[in-house]
Design an enzyme around this catalytic site. Sequence first.
Site, PDB file in Angstrom:
ATOM      1  N   ASP A  51      25.018  30.581   5.188  1.00  0.00           N
ATOM      2  CA  ASP A  51      26.434  30.360   4.855  1.00  0.00           C
ATOM      3  C   ASP A  51      27.317  30.772   6.037  1.00  0.00           C
ATOM      4  O   ASP A  51      28.540  30.592   6.008  1.00  0.00           O
ATOM      5  CB  ASP A  51      26.832  31.047   3.546  1.00  0.00           C
ATOM      6  CG  ASP A  51      26.654  32.549   3.556  1.00  0.00           C
ATOM      7  OD1 ASP A  51      26.211  33.104   4.581  1.00  0.00           O
ATOM      8  OD2 ASP A  51      26.951  33.185   2.517  1.00  0.00           O
ATOM      9  N   SER A  52      26.690  31.261   7.102  1.00  0.00           N
ATOM     10  CA  SER A  52      27.400  31.458   8.373  1.00  0.00           C
ATOM     11  C   SER A  52      28.006  30.147   8.858  1.00  0.00           C
ATOM     12  O   SER A  52      28.857  30.144   9.748  1.00  0.00           O
ATOM     13  CB  SER A  52      26.447  32.018   9.436  1.00  0.00           C
ATOM     14  OG  SER A  52      25.283  31.223   9.519  1.00  0.00           O
ATOM     15  N   GLU A 121      22.457  37.778  -1.444  1.00  0.00           N
ATOM     16  CA  GLU A 121      22.874  39.086  -0.949  1.00  0.00           C
ATOM     17  C   GLU A 121      23.011  40.070  -2.106  1.00  0.00           C
ATOM     18  O   GLU A 121      23.452  39.703  -3.188  1.00  0.00           O
ATOM     19  CB  GLU A 121      24.222  38.961  -0.220  1.00  0.00           C
ATOM     20  CG  GLU A 121      24.148  38.082   1.005  1.00  0.00           C
ATOM     21  CD  GLU A 121      25.476  37.971   1.749  1.00  0.00           C
ATOM     22  OE1 GLU A 121      26.418  38.740   1.459  1.00  0.00           O
ATOM     23  OE2 GLU A 121      25.569  37.090   2.631  1.00  0.00           O
ATOM     24  N   GLU A 188      20.423  43.340   7.496  1.00  0.00           N
ATOM     25  CA  GLU A 188      21.456  43.032   8.499  1.00  0.00           C
ATOM     26  C   GLU A 188      22.225  44.295   8.885  1.00  0.00           C
ATOM     27  O   GLU A 188      22.726  45.025   8.016  1.00  0.00           O
ATOM     28  CB  GLU A 188      22.424  41.967   7.942  1.00  0.00           C
ATOM     29  CG  GLU A 188      23.529  41.627   8.941  1.00  0.00           C
ATOM     30  CD  GLU A 188      24.297  40.352   8.610  1.00  0.00           C
ATOM     31  OE1 GLU A 188      23.920  39.642   7.657  1.00  0.00           O
ATOM     32  OE2 GLU A 188      25.276  40.062   9.334  1.00  0.00           O
TER      33      GLU A 188
HETATM   34  O1  KIV Z   1      24.354  33.110   6.883  1.00  0.00           O
HETATM   35  C1  KIV Z   1      23.635  33.511   7.794  1.00  0.00           C
HETATM   36  O2  KIV Z   1      23.563  32.952   8.882  1.00  0.00           O
HETATM   37  C2  KIV Z   1      22.849  34.716   7.558  1.00  0.00           C
HETATM   38  C3  KIV Z   1      22.233  35.345   8.755  1.00  0.00           C
HETATM   39  C4  KIV Z   1      23.249  36.192   9.406  1.00  0.00           C
HETATM   40  C5  KIV Z   1      21.010  36.076   8.433  1.00  0.00           C
HETATM   41  O3  KIV Z   1      22.745  35.190   6.460  1.00  0.00           O
END
Ligand code: KIV
Length: 274
Positions: A51-52, A121, A188
């Site tokens: 979701d980044s 998460e 993280e």
């Molecule tokens: O959304 C993402 O890219 C992540 C990474 C930072 C592990 O959760």
Amino acid sequence: MEPEKNLKPVNIVELRAMRSRGEKIASLTCYDASFALVQDRAGVDFILIGDSLGMVLHGGNTTTPVTVSDIVYHARCVAPHLKRAFLVADLPFLSYATLDRALDSSQRLMQEGGAKMVKLEGGREQASIVEYLAVRGVPVCAHLGLQPQFVHKMGAFKVQGRDEAAAEAMLHDAHVLVEAGADLLLLECIPSELGRRITEASPVPVIGIGAGPAVDGQILVMHDILHISPMVTLGRTPRFVKNFMAGALDIESAFRAYVAEVKSGAYPAPAHCF
Ligand code: KIV
């Protein structure tokens, strides 16, 4: 560059085998077909539709606005092009807030998007969701430490688990989530020592991003290692990010250098750790 010959698809059994034989797992985020083909060919073991994408593709300050449809869209761009890499997809903000929503969202990520595992998460409070998914055949990666979806509760993105009470709580969270059925843990932004303690106590592979060298594998955001993400461009490069474009001939060479440094243990160096 010639395509790789060893294209046996990576699955959860192979990820566990890599951990057993001490081979580090190299992972990156990815969001489209072009990069998927190159990452797969470069030997990236698992690819995350993170979701980044809300930050590196949409340019937002957080991941909060990302939807299940966004993740499905990008998973569909990536999945058909992977011959070897294992595909994991993020359950975005509130898409697993109830058991029913978690199941519906996971169904979409796996059936429409082609993901082989979902990532969520949270700590022990997510155990019932993890169990509900796991017993229905949905492999789950549990994301601990800094949880970007909780940014509005935390106030800022910061290193987690710094004091002993927080470290103990995270160790307990990891245990509870694995007992509930999590097949993978992702840590993280935590101190390296805590990354080592959780990894040693964990029966499942542990992937880290800013969690030190002792974890079973590393993951980074693709745009960060290519040094083109908004964070990098705006001068807010996280400590754990390394620029793999520096000295690379092309993007595929940068991905290959990343995979090689994760496998050899050269990345992360102390400068990338907390
Ligand atoms: O959304 C993402 O890219 C992540 C990474 C930072 C592990 O959760």
